[in-house]
Design a protein around this motif. Structure first.
Motif, short mmCIF file in Angstrom:
data_model
loop_
_atom_site.label_atom_id
_atom_site.label_comp_id
_atom_site.label_asym_id
_atom_site.label_seq_id
_atom_site.Cartn_x
_atom_site.Cartn_y
_atom_site.Cartn_z
N ILE A 225 37.59 36.02 46.89
CA ILE A 225 37.07 34.58 46.45
C ILE A 225 38.32 34.12 45.64
CG2 ILE A 225 35.82 33.05 45.28
CD1 ILE A 225 33.43 34.75 46.04
N PRO A 226 39.34 33.19 45.93
CA PRO A 226 40.00 32.48 45.01
C PRO A 226 39.44 31.89 43.69
CG PRO A 226 39.70 30.77 46.76
CD PRO A 226 38.86 32.00 47.11
N ASP A 227 40.54 31.95 43.04
CA ASP A 227 40.32 31.42 41.48
C ASP A 227 40.30 29.96 41.35
OD1 ASP A 227 40.27 34.04 40.34
OD2 ASP A 227 42.25 34.11 40.96
N GLY A 228 40.49 29.28 42.66
CA GLY A 228 40.13 27.78 42.52
C GLY A 228 40.95 27.18 43.89
N VAL A 229 41.07 25.92 43.86
CA VAL A 229 41.25 25.18 44.90
C VAL A 229 42.33 24.16 44.76
CG1 VAL A 229 39.70 23.35 44.63
CG2 VAL A 229 40.19 24.26 47.00
#
Ligand SMILES: O=C[C@H](O)COP(=O)(O)O
Length: 251
Positions: A225-229
């Motif tokens: 899961i990335p830390d943001g977008v």
């Protein structure tokens, strides 16, 4: 310097006029007043940087740019140095974007040199890494791209990796969530344990809903899961950017 644990970003690329950018900032600053934008960021063309910083004052948001010079102060006509950008309050710089590599032939060696200039001046590089084609080996491609940068910057320097598969930039939909999760997990593994703060965000036709989709698909695999977008076109609508801020902040 400590990076936020979750971050939503927007690059206006070369889409907005100064007036467009001002209207965007007005909507965003109305919603994120009193520091509610802390940790989120926008990357704008150089002349807009100080204006955007002023327009977003009070939101806590950070401002950045989309390029800087590989050189220090000196005889480099037309360049914008990391030193000037740092003086103007620039927190982030995007480097390695496929559009700059396409338009200006930037090599990863140049990206690495620019990253070093940024980091030496306290500006956090946002390295746009990712495979050109859908069937490329993501781990192998990103390893080569990141090797250049990681060997050029101090291990203590903060760093953001924007995983942006080139084939998913400027199209209708983001890459499939399962693909993003596999790729982000591989990048996390490649980064190992750096001493500087390191975050990974996803970009490439991202819009409101993209981050939630990734989180839902990655429940059993948190490392993916990335830390943001990181929004491009979708973020031109300030309400879409604000929706992504909400998604990222509520995870
Ligand atoms: O830096 C942002 C990305 O390149 C994404 O752009 P896009 O959302 O318009 O595909």
């Amino acid at each position: 310097m400590t990076l936020p644990s979750r971050l939503a970003g927007f690059s206006s690329k070369a889409y907005q006029s100064v007036e467009d950018a001002k209207r965007w900032a007005q909507t965003v600053s109305d919603r994120l007043a009193e520091g509610r934008g802390a940790g989120h960021y926008v990357c704008v063309p150089h002349p807009i940087l100080p204006l955007m910083a002023e327009w977003l004052a009070g939101t806590g948001m950070d401002v950045g740019v989309q390029d800087l010079s590989r050189f220090g102060p000196g005889p480099h006509t037309g360049d914008v140095t990391a030193e000037i950008l740092a003086e103007l309050g620039c927190r982030y710089v995007m480097l390695g974007h496929p559009e700059r590599r396409r338009d200006y032939g930037e090599t990863w060696q140049i990206v690495a040199e620019k990253s070093a200039r940024a980091a030496q001046n306290g500006i956090v590089p946002i390295i746009i890494a990712g495979e050109p084609h859908r069937d490329d080996d993501v781990r192998a491609v990103c390893a080569e791209q990141l090797d250049h940068v990681l060997s050029a910057i101090d291990p203590d320097a903060d760093l953001v990796i924007a995983y942006e598969p080139a084939w998913a930039i400027g199209v209708a939909d983001a890459a499939p969530a399962a693909h993003i999760i596999d790729s982000v997990a591989a990048i996390r593994d490649l980064l190992g344990s750096r001493s500087g703060d390191t975050r990974i965000v996803y970009g490439g036709s991202a819009k409101s809903g993209t981050f939630n989709d990734i989180v839902a698909a990655g429940a059993a695999r948190p490392a993916g899961i990335p830390d943001g977008v990181f929004l491009g076109r979708a973020g031109l609508d300030p309400h879409a950017f604000l929706a992504s801020v909400d998604e990222v902040a509520s995870d």
